[in-house]
Design an enzyme around this catalytic site. Structure first.
Site, mmCIF file in Angstrom:
data_model
loop_
_atom_site.group_PDB
_atom_site.id
_atom_site.type_symbol
_atom_site.label_atom_id
_atom_site.label_comp_id
_atom_site.label_asym_id
_atom_site.label_seq_id
_atom_site.Cartn_x
_atom_site.Cartn_y
_atom_site.Cartn_z
ATOM 1 N N LYS A 26 0.826 -1.221 0.000
ATOM 2 C CA LYS A 26 0.000 0.000 0.000
ATOM 3 C C LYS A 26 0.849 1.255 0.000
ATOM 4 C CE LYS A 26 -4.409 -1.428 2.028
ATOM 5 N NZ LYS A 26 -5.315 -1.257 3.167
ATOM 6 N N LYS A 49 -5.528 -10.697 -6.943
ATOM 7 C CA LYS A 49 -6.663 -10.861 -6.021
ATOM 8 C C LYS A 49 -7.766 -9.841 -6.335
ATOM 9 C CE LYS A 49 -6.672 -8.810 -2.185
ATOM 10 N NZ LYS A 49 -6.651 -8.154 -0.876
ATOM 11 N N LYS A 61 -10.940 -4.051 -3.686
ATOM 12 C CA LYS A 61 -11.626 -2.761 -3.817
ATOM 13 C C LYS A 61 -10.746 -1.803 -4.598
ATOM 14 C CE LYS A 61 -13.720 -3.456 0.730
ATOM 15 N NZ LYS A 61 -13.108 -3.536 2.051
#
Ligand code: TYM
Length: 349
Positions: free
Chosen positions: A128, A209, A212
């Site tokens: 991230k 994967k 969102k």
């Protein structure tokens, strides 16, 4: 909407034989099929066997920038979606993380026993923060807040998708370290990862994967609120391979077909052998995609209907969440006081 006052707390307090379960979900984007099959469906299906706490983790969501109004409406929307998916307030405690201050306070107390190196090696932090100019302290600290969520409830089990396993293992390490330093205080939790469905992959790229973050990409995710036509379209476009064999497989070249079969298996609750039987007469991948789309549409249809009904009465939703917060506070509050006492803080008289 069914509610039964403080039943969940009473079960927690009086029945020491039932395992405690804690899990959480971020209101940071539209919920998708990965969230549903990897986590939510399992939470709903197994409520009877355990004492359950489910948390909408808004404090985790703000570790990356969020638009305030969108965050507020998504938080309620996630609550409605969880209820629509079968979470039953008479059998679980459903609440918003920021409504229970013990989580943030517990995070601080645990920060003080957590070596920073443990946080720097978390793969989700690395992913991230990679390429970001501004990385908040909250993003690094994210797994300590998650540890507080879990261990303040003495949770035995944490049902999550595969991507959260490392965070739950860190929660185990933090609980064990605190116990060593200050004496037996926390239950050391176990991650519970489903055998199939733990890693639902993107339909446009079965090597990635479903998430969102990538949801904006065309054909990547099936959102739980997608219309049937949209769901059909997403599955029709799903990436497969140039062969025609419909079988579960670990071969990366067959990951697309494997993902479709996994989705079908979890939605229908059938065994791998039964799934293989179901597709014996299939006419190629087109047929496979159409049948998977059909079971997904039928699974989501009643959930979507219940969701829209629940969103029609925000007052009722808010009061249900307020009751959930009270129940959660009744469990995590005393635990937090115990932790403060152990580390030597003077408790208010
Ligand atoms: P979050 O909000 O990213 O995801 C919620 C749940 O959905 C699972 N999941 C998936 N499962 C299978 N395939 C996928 N493609 C997929 N994408 C998501 C996640 O594994 C998760 O179980 N850090 C957590 C929230 C959290 C939490 C907690 C979880 C905060 N505190 C305490 C458990 C216990 C998260 O970001 O989940």
């Amino acid at each position: 909407m069914q509610t039964q006052g403080t039943d969940a707390v009473m079960v927690t307090e009086t029945d020491g034989t039932k395992k405690r379960v804690f899990s959480g979900i971020q209101p940071s984007g539209e919920l998708h099929l990965g969230n549903y099959l990897g986590a939510i469906k399992g939470w709903a299906d197994r409520q009877n066997e355990k004492v359950n706490f489910f948390c909408i983790v808004d404090l985790h969501a703000i570790t990356v920038p969020q638009d305030p109004e969108t965050l507020r409406s998504r938080t309620r929307s996630v609550a409605a979606m969880l209820l629509a998916s079968g979470l039953d307030p008479s059998r679980c405690t459903l609440f918003i993380q920021s409504h229970v201050p013990a989580h943030a306070e517990g995070c601080w107390l645990l920060n003080c026993v957590t070596p920073i190196g443990w946080l720097e090696r978390m793969t989700q932090f690395k992913d991230k923060s990679a390429g970001q100019q501004r990385v908040s302290t909250g993003l690094l600290d994210y797994p300590v807040l998650m540890a507080a969520d879990i261990i303040l409830y003495d949770a035995d089990e944490v049902p999550v998708g595969d991507d959260q396993k490392q965070h739950v293992e860190l929660a185990r390490d933090i609980a064990s370290r605190f116990n060593r330093l200050y004496g037996e205080t926390f239950v050391v939790p176990e991650p519970v990862i489903p055998e199939v469905g733990a890693r639902v992959m993107g339909l446009n790229d079965p090597a990635v994967k479903m998430s969102k973050t990538h949801s904006a990409a065309r054909g990547h995710a099936v959102a739980m609120l997608d219309e049937p036509e949209e769901i059909e379209r997403s599955f029709r476009r799903a990436v497969t391979d140039s062969g025609n064999e419909i079988a579960f497989s670990d071969d990366p070249a067959k990951a697309g077909v494997n993902n479709l079969l996994g989705i079908y298996k979890v939605v229908t609750g059938r065994s791998k052998d039964d799934v293989a039987w179901d597709f014996e007469d299939a006419r190629g991948y087109g047929d496979l995609k159409a049948r998977v789309a059909e079971v997904v549409i039928e699974e989501l249809r009643p959930i979507q209907q219940r969701y829209h009904r629940l969103m029609g009465d925000v007052g009722e939703l808010d009061s249900l969440l307020a009751r959930g917060a009270e129940q959660a506070e009744a469990v995590s509050g005393p635990k937090l006081r115990e932790v403060k006492e152990r580390v030597g803080l003077v408790l208010p008289g």
